[in-house]
Write an enzyme that holds these catalytic residues in place. Structure first.
Site, short mmCIF file in Angstrom:
data_model
loop_
_atom_site.label_atom_id
_atom_site.label_comp_id
_atom_site.label_asym_id
_atom_site.label_seq_id
_atom_site.Cartn_x
_atom_site.Cartn_y
_atom_site.Cartn_z
N TYR A 1 0.95 -1.96 0.17
CA TYR A 1 -0.22 -0.43 -0.23
C TYR A 1 0.93 1.41 -0.44
O TYR A 1 0.89 2.36 -0.65
CB TYR A 1 -0.67 -0.05 1.05
CG TYR A 1 -1.40 1.49 1.28
CD1 TYR A 1 -2.74 1.64 0.54
CD2 TYR A 1 -1.14 1.60 3.01
CE1 TYR A 1 -3.22 2.62 1.01
CE2 TYR A 1 -1.89 3.03 3.12
CZ TYR A 1 -3.36 3.26 1.92
OH TYR A 1 -3.84 5.08 2.36
N1 LIG Z 1 -8.37 5.87 6.44
C1 LIG Z 1 -7.41 5.98 6.73
O1 LIG Z 1 -7.66 5.86 7.95
C2 LIG Z 1 -6.44 6.65 5.12
C3 LIG Z 1 -5.17 6.65 6.23
C4 LIG Z 1 -4.67 6.96 4.69
C5 LIG Z 1 -5.68 7.21 3.36
N2 LIG Z 1 -6.10 7.28 3.30
C6 LIG Z 1 -6.99 6.98 1.28
O2 LIG Z 1 -7.52 8.07 2.03
C7 LIG Z 1 -8.53 7.22 0.55
C8 LIG Z 1 -9.97 6.82 1.03
O3 LIG Z 1 -9.96 6.39 1.71
P1 LIG Z 1 -11.49 6.03 3.25
O4 LIG Z 1 -11.05 5.59 3.84
O5 LIG Z 1 -12.01 6.42 2.32
O6 LIG Z 1 -11.38 4.65 2.45
P2 LIG Z 1 -13.39 3.78 2.42
O7 LIG Z 1 -14.52 4.25 3.25
O8 LIG Z 1 -13.09 2.40 2.41
O9 LIG Z 1 -13.73 4.20 0.80
C9 LIG Z 1 -13.17 4.06 -0.23
C10 LIG Z 1 -13.50 5.09 -1.62
O10 LIG Z 1 -12.82 4.21 -2.64
C11 LIG Z 1 -14.08 3.40 -3.24
N3 LIG Z 1 -12.75 1.99 -4.14
C12 LIG Z 1 -11.99 0.92 -3.73
N4 LIG Z 1 -12.06 0.33 -4.12
C13 LIG Z 1 -11.88 0.57 -5.60
C14 LIG Z 1 -11.75 0.29 -6.43
N5 LIG Z 1 -11.06 -0.89 -7.01
N6 LIG Z 1 -12.14 1.24 -7.74
C15 LIG Z 1 -12.65 2.66 -7.97
N7 LIG Z 1 -12.78 2.92 -6.20
C16 LIG Z 1 -13.03 2.42 -5.23
C17 LIG Z 1 -14.95 3.69 -2.88
O11 LIG Z 1 -15.87 3.11 -3.85
P3 LIG Z 1 -17.25 2.40 -2.97
O12 LIG Z 1 -17.91 3.16 -2.08
O13 LIG Z 1 -18.14 2.39 -4.34
O14 LIG Z 1 -16.75 0.85 -2.67
C18 LIG Z 1 -15.24 4.08 -1.18
O15 LIG Z 1 -15.37 5.25 -2.02
C19 LIG Z 1 -7.96 6.16 0.12
O16 LIG Z 1 -6.94 6.58 -0.98
C20 LIG Z 1 -6.84 6.22 1.64
O17 LIG Z 1 -6.01 5.02 0.44
C21 LIG Z 1 -7.18 6.72 4.21
#
Ligand SMILES: NC(=O)c1ccc[n+]([C@@H]2O[C@H](COP(=O)([O-])OP(=O)(O)OC[C@H]3O[C@@H](n4cnc5c(N)ncnc54)[C@H](OP(=O)(O)O)[C@@H]3O)[C@@H](O)[C@H]2O)c1
Length: 251
Positions: free
Chosen positions: A156
């Site tokens: 990741y």
């Molecule tokens: N949460 C954390 O702790 C954290 C920390 C650092 C960085 N991030 C980054 O922040 C971003 C968002 O994370 P989040 O926490 O909001 O995650 P999340 O709540 O799991 O949401 C993920 C989003 O990405 C979409 N998605 C997942 N797999 C996909 C794919 N194969 N193709 C296209 N869209 C896809 C999902 O669509 P559906 O809802 O339609 O499935 C959803 O809208 C990511 O890039 C993650 O790496 C998160």
């Protein structure tokens, strides 16, 4: 005419909050979803209640060859629902997490993380730049784990590191068009991410909060406002930067 931002993965979590925060700044918003069309539609309805135009289009970044289909659908949407306007901001946010020790990582898992977090971001951005107005911007969502190390995040975080480098190249190669490119790197945020690891594991949550000077893990609304700021003229001189939004974890 209002500016338009497109946010990948706007159906929930961080992307949803980004979409709402950007709409509150007066922009129209297009969000993508992968598996949850109804959740995406609810976000669209919330944005419309704010008086902004919004729509949603599916994309699965695991499938790189679906990007062309997506770009064609987006072009059609811009022509028919957005008066032929171009995009102003692209937020590459969609993604998934996974705790996979390097010892057990498979080539298939490598390719999944590669496609969603780097190759998909690279080619989606390349193909959307011609649909963008000069003077707009790109925000790539990375992670605190490119600066500090969480065992299990080698796949990741390596891909996220790649988009941090890519961001500086975009800033250089598209600066002549007035297009800015920046990274927002969240620390641990309580969302559905990585099978809702933080929400489902109170001990992990407490440990991460203990590493954070502000004494808690992040919420989605800790991040959206920073991304929205980058999508305004207030950030017109911010370019090629990595902004960590993590409560200062592991400083
Ligand atoms: N949460 C954390 O702790 C954290 C920390 C650092 C960085 N991030 C980054 O922040 C971003 C968002 O994370 P989040 O926490 O909001 O995650 P999340 O709540 O799991 O949401 C993920 C989003 O990405 C979409 N998605 C997942 N797999 C996909 C794919 N194969 N193709 C296209 N869209 C896809 C999902 O669509 P559906 O809802 O339609 O499935 C959803 O809208 C990511 O890039 C993650 O790496 C998160």
């Amino acid at each position: 005419m209002s500016k338009i931002a497109i946010i990948t993965g706007g159906s929930r979590g961080l992307g949803k909050d980004m979409a709402l925060a950007i709409a509150r700044k007066g922009l129209d918003v297009i969000i993508t979803y992968n598996t949850l069309p109804n959740a995406a539609q609810e976000v669209v309805a919330e944005i419309e209640q704010l008086g902004r135009k919004a729509t949603t289009i599916p994309i699965n970044l695991l499938k790189i060859n679906s990007i062309d289909v997506f770009v064609a659908a987006l072009s059609e949407v811009l022509a028919t629902k957005f008066e032929g306007r171009k995009l102003d901001f692209l937020v590459n946010n969609a993604g998934m997490g996974g705790s996979i020790p390097m010892e057990t990582a498979t080539e298939e898992q490598f390719d999944e993380f590669l496609n969603v977090h780097f190759k998909g971001v690279y080619f989606l951005t390349q193909k959307l730049l011609p649909l963008m107005n000069d003077g707009g911007g790109i925000v790539n969502i990375s992670t605190g784990t490119t600066r500090f190390v969480n065992p299990g995040y080698s796949l990741y975080a390596s891909m996220k590191g790649a988009i941090e480098v890519l961001t500086r190249y975009i800033a250089k190669e598209y600066g002549s068009r007035g297009i800015r490119a920046n990274v927002v790197a969240p620390g641990p945020i309580e969302t559905d991410f990585n099978n809702a690891a933080i929400r489902n594991n109170p001990m992990l949550k407490e440990r991460l909060a203990g590493l954070t000077p502000l004494g808690r893990v992040g919420n989605a609304d800790d991040v959206g406002g920073v991304v929205a700021f980058l999508c305004t003229d207030d950030a017109k001189w911010v370019n090629g930067q990595r902004i960590e939004v993590s409560g200062g974890i592991n400083i």
